[in-house]
Design a protein around this motif. Structure first.
Motif, short mmCIF file in Angstrom:
data_model
loop_
_atom_site.label_atom_id
_atom_site.label_comp_id
_atom_site.label_asym_id
_atom_site.label_seq_id
_atom_site.Cartn_x
_atom_site.Cartn_y
_atom_site.Cartn_z
N ALA A 12 0.94 -1.43 0.05
CA ALA A 12 -0.16 -0.10 0.01
C ALA A 12 0.93 1.18 -0.15
N THR A 13 0.37 2.45 -0.43
CA THR A 13 0.88 3.89 -0.14
C THR A 13 0.12 4.16 0.87
N PRO A 14 0.86 5.17 1.67
CA PRO A 14 0.29 5.31 3.00
C PRO A 14 -1.09 6.14 2.93
N GLY A 15 -1.27 7.18 2.06
CA GLY A 15 -2.45 7.86 2.06
C GLY A 15 -3.93 6.96 1.86
N ARG A 16 -3.65 6.17 0.84
CA ARG A 16 -4.86 5.13 0.43
C ARG A 16 -5.00 4.26 1.63
N LEU A 17 -3.94 3.68 2.19
CA LEU A 17 -4.12 2.74 3.52
C LEU A 17 -4.98 3.35 4.24
#
Ligand code: AMP
Length: 425
Positions: free
Chosen positions: A131-136
């Motif tokens: 995952a990328t942090p923002g979407r997670l």
């Protein structure tokens, strides 16, 4: 040392086709056994040295070793800083997991695309999530998944994720994880500024810093060409055409510069596309796919493309604008000379960026002779008396990062840079 002596089960070894994985790379030899013992790991190894498999293989092995839980819980979370890297890491996991039970579920999530299919994909849980942090965080907000029983946290391009730009998001994610877990941190660079945060994450880690030996260092020829800033696009065109470059990744400082350079190259009949964070995710993926399939010859990108991307047979990287720091330089040129191939990194140095280039040279402990090409001679002689500690000739307003050490540019700085670029491209 063969892969079979690292503690991986035969099932998993089947995925390592001798053609693609003849023997473990140094970072794999060190990190895989340590991770399999359950240790936290901080691993620093050069770009293109097989770091993904160095954490993906133990993650898969450790997943296989634990009893299956019902309902399914997230066993491992791999955080990466960019969407393209998420896709790439997901592909590596899936390819390494080919011989494993089909019950293993690997999910990749990133921003810039609709969240609904990702929420649907997480129904019934997942075993491994990249995952990328923002979407997670968006997905955690929507209760689309729980990380409360996580076993392993991996930070790929760890120093980037520990850096100021991701700090808030990372802290918010860490709050959702159990305190007892294994942490694996991988990167080609660990700036001293992020080491404190790394230390606070890690418990008695095994630390590996693979210093490339002469034979294993990426084979990247570094060149610096002195040229006046307004001549750079023409010089780039000249180099592409006269040297017959088939695939070139060009780094520029701003999204605006990427657009303009790409438009100018296209006008000259060269298939060129910009690549930056303002483009839709669909367009970003398309540009990358066209680049890999040789439908596009030149991609002009911001630093969004500087981390982790593995574009096979990318022979040339050009720094049209110099990177902000020596660390960024390492990552940018590391897009070429990967997996045993040789590469070329060309930096265009204009009189106003000479001092900054010297600082990069100093931090990199390199000395690259300035070349001057006929027809592209800078109007002013390349300064010889500018020491590495001299202030930037155009002052902080020109380079808002203040050179290698300084702060990141804010929106206003970026607009100012863009305006300046428009007048010099
Ligand atoms: P990475 O550093 O993970 O981005 O990997 C860089 C490249 O090295 C990728 O193309 C991998 O497929 C390749 N690679 C990974 N492990 C090995 C290995 N043991 N031998 C040869 N190539 C490898």
């Amino acid at each position: 040392m063969p892969f079979s002596s690292l503690g991986l089960r035969p099932e998993l070894l089947k995925a390592l086709k001798p053609k693609d994985y003849p023997a473990p790379t140094p970072i794999q030899t060190l990190a895989i056994p340590a991770a399999l013992q359950g240790s936290d790991v901080q691993a620093c190894a050069q770009t293109g040295s097989g770091k993904t498999a160095a954490y993906a293989l133990p993650v898969l092995e450790l997943w296989l070793r634990q009893p299956r839980s019902q309902p399914r819980t997230v066993h491992s979370l791999v955080l990466v800083p960019t969407r393209e890297l998420a896709v790439q890491v997901g592909e590596t996991f899936r390819s390494l997991a080919t011989p494993l039970p089909s019950s293993l579920k690997i999910t990749v999530v990133f921003g810039g695309v609709s969240i609904n299919p990702q929420m649907m994909g997480l129904r019934g849980g997942t075993d491994i999530i990249v995952a990328t942090p923002g979407r997670l965080l968006d997905l955690l907000d929507k209760n689309a998944l729980s990380l409360s029983r996580l076993n392993i946290l991996v930070l790929d391009e760890a120093d980037k994720l520990l850096d100021l730009g991701f700090q808030d998001e990372l802290q918010a994610i860490l709050k959702c994880l159990p305190a007892r877990r294994q942490n694996l941190l991988f990167s080609a660079t660990f700036a001293p500024a992020v080491q404190g945060l790394a230390d606070s994450l890690l418990k008695q880690p095994a630390r590996f810093d693979v210093i490339p030996s002469a034979g294993s260092a990426p084979d990247i020829v570094q060149r610096a060409i002195a040229v006046d800033a307004p001549q750079r696009t023409q010089l780039l065109r000249h180099l592409i055409q006269t040297l017959g470059w088939k695939r070139v990744l060009v780094f520029a400082a701003t999204q605006h510069a990427c657009q303009i350079i790409a438009a100018k190259l296209r006008k000259a009949g060269i298939a060129a596309e910009p690549f930056h964070g303002q483009l839709s995710q669909g367009k970003r993926s398309q540009v990358l796919a066209d680049f890999k399939a040789s439908r596009v010859k030149v991609v002009i990108a911001t630093d969004v493309a500087s981390r982790g991307l593995d574009i096979s047979e990318l022979p040339v990287v050009v720094n049209f604008d110099l990177p902000r720091s020596a660390v960024d330089y390492t990552h940018r040129i590391g897009r070429t000379g990967r997996a045993g191939h040789s590469g070329l990194a060309v930096s265009l140095v204009s009189p106003d960026t000479e001092a900054h280039w010297r600082l990069i040279e100093k931090r990199q402990a390199i000395s690259v002779p300035r070349e001057v090409l006929t027809g592209f001679e800078p109007a002013a002689a390349v300064p010889t008396d500018t020491g590495v500690n001299a202030p930037h000739p155009l002052g902080a307003a020109h380079d808002p990062s203040g050179g290698v050490k300084g702060k990141r540019p804010n929106k206003k700085d970026k607009l100012r840079q863009a305006r300046q670029q428009a007048t010099t491209l």
